[in-house]
Write a protein that holds these residues in place. Structure first.
Motif, PDB file in Angstrom:
ATOM      1  N   CYS A  86      39.169  43.704  44.756  1.00 30.13           N
ATOM      2  CA  CYS A  86      39.498  42.354  45.395  1.00 30.13           C
ATOM      3  C   CYS A  86      39.770  41.350  44.521  1.00 30.13           C
ATOM      4  O   CYS A  86      40.505  40.215  44.472  1.00 30.13           O
ATOM      5  N   THR A  87      38.614  41.046  43.450  1.00 26.04           N
ATOM      6  CA  THR A  87      38.641  40.250  42.404  1.00 26.04           C
ATOM      7  C   THR A  87      40.003  40.332  41.447  1.00 26.04           C
ATOM      8  O   THR A  87      40.335  39.394  41.238  1.00 26.04           O
ATOM      9  N   ALA A  88      40.383  41.686  41.120  1.00 26.61           N
ATOM     10  CA  ALA A  88      41.436  41.615  40.410  1.00 26.61           C
ATOM     11  C   ALA A  88      42.734  41.263  41.179  1.00 26.61           C
ATOM     12  O   ALA A  88      43.639  40.582  40.770  1.00 26.61           O
ATOM     13  N   ILE A  89      42.792  41.465  42.438  1.00 23.88           N
ATOM     14  CA  ILE A  89      44.076  41.232  43.221  1.00 23.88           C
ATOM     15  C   ILE A  89      44.039  39.618  43.339  1.00 23.88           C
ATOM     16  O   ILE A  89      44.860  39.207  43.161  1.00 23.88           O
ATOM     17  N   MET A  90      42.817  39.030  43.504  1.00 23.16           N
ATOM     18  CA  MET A  90      42.680  37.531  43.595  1.00 23.16           C
ATOM     19  C   MET A  90      43.052  36.739  42.429  1.00 23.16           C
ATOM     20  O   MET A  90      44.152  36.025  42.358  1.00 23.16           O
ATOM     21  N   ALA A  91      42.918  37.608  41.208  1.00 21.25           N
ATOM     22  CA  ALA A  91      43.269  36.961  39.979  1.00 21.25           C
ATOM     23  C   ALA A  91      44.651  36.996  39.763  1.00 21.25           C
ATOM     24  O   ALA A  91      45.434  36.026  39.281  1.00 21.25           O
ATOM     25  N   VAL A  92      45.429  38.028  40.204  1.00 22.81           N
ATOM     26  CA  VAL A  92      46.858  38.305  40.085  1.00 22.81           C
ATOM     27  C   VAL A  92      47.545  36.986  40.872  1.00 22.81           C
ATOM     28  O   VAL A  92      48.574  36.410  40.514  1.00 22.81           O
ATOM     29  N   MET A  93      47.129  37.016  42.318  1.00 18.70           N
ATOM     30  CA  MET A  93      47.364  35.962  43.196  1.00 18.70           C
ATOM     31  C   MET A  93      47.356  34.788  42.598  1.00 18.70           C
ATOM     32  O   MET A  93      48.295  33.846  43.015  1.00 18.70           O
ATOM     33  N   TRP A  94      46.255  34.364  42.204  1.00 18.30           N
ATOM     34  CA  TRP A  94      46.169  33.088  41.489  1.00 18.30           C
ATOM     35  C   TRP A  94      47.038  32.634  40.519  1.00 18.30           C
ATOM     36  O   TRP A  94      47.717  31.813  40.350  1.00 18.30           O
ATOM     37  N   LYS A  95      47.009  33.674  39.452  1.00 21.46           N
ATOM     38  CA  LYS A  95      48.299  33.475  38.460  1.00 21.46           C
ATOM     39  C   LYS A  95      49.587  33.240  38.858  1.00 21.46           C
ATOM     40  O   LYS A  95      50.225  32.408  38.414  1.00 21.46           O
ATOM     41  N   LYS A  96      49.920  33.759  39.946  1.00 23.98           N
ATOM     42  CA  LYS A  96      51.288  33.770  40.542  1.00 23.98           C
ATOM     43  C   LYS A  96      51.478  32.410  41.311  1.00 23.98           C
ATOM     44  O   LYS A  96      52.415  31.693  41.261  1.00 23.98           O
ATOM     45  N   VAL A  97      50.223  31.629  42.035  1.00 25.38           N
ATOM     46  CA  VAL A  97      50.359  30.544  42.404  1.00 25.38           C
ATOM     47  C   VAL A  97      50.404  29.493  41.475  1.00 25.38           C
ATOM     48  O   VAL A  97      51.140  28.508  41.368  1.00 25.38           O
ATOM     49  N   THR A  98      49.870  29.504  40.178  1.00 24.76           N
ATOM     50  CA  THR A  98      49.711  28.566  39.251  1.00 24.76           C
ATOM     51  C   THR A  98      50.960  28.727  38.530  1.00 24.76           C
ATOM     52  O   THR A  98      51.592  27.533  38.337  1.00 24.76           O
TER      53      THR A  98
END
Length: 102
Positions: A86-98
């Protein structure tokens, strides 16, 4: 299982959920994007969109920590694997939002 055992095994996960809930409130309700971004960084192009997307990511991570808190009671390894994924998924999602809003 008594209350002390649950707190010993899942206390930090529950605390992390409370922290995530606080930041989700700041993002989704108060639209305070500065609470998750550095003061030196320029503001996002679409503040409402950024706050909504970032707030939903924080909600996702908060729910993930609650799931981890439950998994740890039965299998610590399963809880660890779940929160790493879930941390890895969150990091990818945060990168997309940024990339989208900044």
């Amino acid at each position: 299982m008594d209350f002390n055992t649950i707190l010993q095994n899942s206390g930090i996960s529950i605390l992390l959920f409370v922290i995530c809930a606080y930041y989700a409130y700041k993002l989704l309700v108060l639209k305070d994007y500065k609470s998750v971004r550095s003061r030196e960084e320029k503001p996002p192009k679409d503040i409402d969109g950024y706050c909504r997307a970032a707030g939903l990511i924080v909600v996702f991570f908060g729910i993930s920590t609650l799931v981890m808190a439950g998994l740890v009671l039965f299998s610590p390894l399963a809880g660890l694997v779940q929160i790493i994924i879930c941390t890895a998924i969150m990091a990818v999602m945060w990168k997309k939002v940024t990339d989208k809003y900044v």
